[in-house]
Design a protein around this motif. Structure first.
Motif, short mmCIF file in Angstrom:
data_model
loop_
_atom_site.label_atom_id
_atom_site.label_comp_id
_atom_site.label_asym_id
_atom_site.label_seq_id
_atom_site.Cartn_x
_atom_site.Cartn_y
_atom_site.Cartn_z
N ASN A 122 16.25 10.35 4.23
CA ASN A 122 17.09 9.66 5.21
C ASN A 122 16.59 8.26 5.54
OD1 ASN A 122 19.18 11.43 5.57
ND2 ASN A 122 18.16 12.59 7.19
N GLN A 123 15.28 8.12 5.65
CA GLN A 123 14.72 6.79 5.95
C GLN A 123 15.21 5.78 4.91
OE1 GLN A 123 13.06 5.57 8.41
NE2 GLN A 123 12.56 7.43 9.52
N PHE A 168 19.21 5.11 4.99
CA PHE A 168 19.65 4.26 6.10
C PHE A 168 18.89 2.93 6.16
CE2 PHE A 168 21.06 8.42 7.78
CZ PHE A 168 22.38 8.10 8.08
N VAL A 205 15.59 7.84 12.73
CA VAL A 205 16.92 7.44 12.31
C VAL A 205 17.90 8.62 12.37
CG1 VAL A 205 18.16 7.07 10.12
CG2 VAL A 205 16.58 5.35 10.95
N ASP A 206 17.42 9.80 11.98
CA ASP A 206 18.33 10.95 11.91
C ASP A 206 18.29 11.85 13.14
OD1 ASP A 206 15.83 11.89 11.38
OD2 ASP A 206 16.27 12.59 9.35
N LEU A 227 21.72 12.91 14.08
CA LEU A 227 22.30 13.83 13.09
C LEU A 227 21.88 15.25 13.44
CD1 LEU A 227 21.81 12.08 9.62
CD2 LEU A 227 23.95 12.85 10.63
N PHE A 262 18.53 -0.84 10.86
CA PHE A 262 18.06 -0.32 12.15
C PHE A 262 16.89 -1.15 12.67
CE2 PHE A 262 20.39 2.90 10.06
CZ PHE A 262 21.14 3.44 11.08
#
Lengths: 300, 95
Positions: free
Chosen positions: B74-75, B78, A176-177, A180, B41
């Protein structure tokens, strides 16, 4: 724009650790140039056992060589790939054994970097991206590679063992990052390298025409450029007949849109520019194309 | 926070963030259609990592909350509209 589920290249790289370790030992002991005669039997072996690669090579060469296509071309294509794999080992190893390089357009890259926004360095599976990485190391240009890492097989692990810093410079795609990290890297003025001609199965693609057929090109690099505002520079590194790698930087001359509404049109134009660049490389250096799977969607 | 609220309806703040996401990412759904607890996502809305970057830029610009790649959660942040909004509300500058 469509989402594709293309798993054809998301398979472990061919070549197991033992073979690679042996090749490595041989390369270190015997030396690069003296090892090159071995490339023909190695290429012949892959030519015989890997029918899928043989078919893909033929389908590609018939497009790139047109009327000049002859049966022996496929073997030459595989030899060219074997040569690139061998050279890659030496590019990763250390600068004393590296194949020689010539650089064109260096000022293009330096000018771009001087703007302080970092740089998205866009290449393809044509020639050797490793040649540029080695150059970057020699000049301490900070370079990270955006890579789809989970599918890499034993060959890459052994190559990584040659350059312990290698793994740390990779930003793996699929988290996901991920982006970033890319943005933070660019923010520090670093270069982020991308090979833009393949996509993992989740990637969004744009259809395009290349060498007279339909291909599907990831839009990721161009959306990434828009999101970060970082400039794009094209890079290729092709082995010339004299064994020297020609590294060439080229300005990516498609202007970024001023509004969000212009983004779709930009991505389409950028993909066409990128494909045009790849096509020109393929026509000039037909044996440097290293996508050994059915790249064209309208293949019979 | 109203704990008896249905898990499928958006809080006013979630609706505000959803509207900004739809505009910034040029999504083909309306803000109302984003289920607060559905994954953003992969499956759910089908966003990718570049969209995550856009979201991070938006959250930084509009709410002064910095999302960084080295954050361990972060997982989680998001994972859904709700998780994102909770993170923003917990970290935005006071006032």
């Amino acid at each position: 724009m469509s989402r594709t589920t293309d798993r054809r290249w998301v398979v472990p790289e061919r070549g197991n650790r033992l073979v690679m370790r042996f090749a490595l030992w041989l390369a270190r002991t015997v030396g690069r140039r003296r090892l090159e005669w071995l490339l023909w039997p190695v290429s012949l072996y892959f030519f015989v056992v890997n029918a899928a690669a043989r078919r893909a090579s033929r389908a590609y060469l018939q497009r790139a060589l047109r009327g000049r296509y002859r049966t022996g071309a496929v073997l030459r294509h595989m030899h060219s790939f074997a040569q690139a794999v061998l050279d890659r080992m030496f590019f990763l190893q250390d600068s004393t054994h590296m194949p020689p390089v010539r650089v064109e357009g260096r000022e293009q890259l330096l000018q771009t970097l001087a703007a302080g926004q970092g740089c998205l360095l866009l290449g393809a599976h044509i020639g050797s991206f490793e040649a540029f990485r080695a150059l970057g190391r020699a000049h301490t240009i900070p370079l990270r590679m955006l890579m789809y890492r989970s599918n890499l097989g034993g060959a890459t692990h052994v190559l990584e063992a040659l350059d312990p810093a290698y793994a740390g410079l990779i930003i793996p795609i699929g988290e996901v990052d991920t982006m970033l990290r890319v943005a933070e890297s660019l923010g520090k003025g670093e270069i982020v390298g991308i090979l833009g001609d393949r996509t993992p199965d989740t990637g969004r693609c744009v259809p395009a025409r290349m060498l007279g057929g339909d291909v599907s090109i990831p839009e990721g690099p161009f959306r990434l450029a828009l999101a970060t505002g970082a400039p794009l520079v094209l890079v290729s590194a092709i082995r010339a007949a004299d064994g020297v790698y020609d590294i060439r930087f080229e300005k990516f001359d498609v202007p970024y849109p001023s509004s969000r509404q212009g983004r779709g049109a930009f991505v389409q134009m950028a993909v066409e520019r990128y494909v045009g660049w790849m096509e020109a490389l393929c026509l000039r250096h037909p044996f440097a194309w290293f996508n050994f799977y059915d790249y064209w969607k309208d293949a019979p | 926070m109203n704990t008896t609220r249905s898990t499928t309806s958006q809080t006013p703040f979630e609706h505000e963030v959803a509207e900004r996401l739809v505009a910034a990412l040029q999504l083909e759904v309306t803000a109302e259609e984003i289920a607060p607890e559905a994954p953003l996502f992969g499956e759910g809305l089908g966003l990718d990592s570049i969209d995550a970057l856009e979201i991070a830029l938006l959250v930084g610009r509009d709410y002064g909350v910095t999302l960084r790649s080295d954050a361990p959660d972060n997982q989680q942040i998001f994972s859904s509209l709700r998780a994102l909004c909770q993170y923003i509300q917990a970290h935005r500058a006071a006032g």
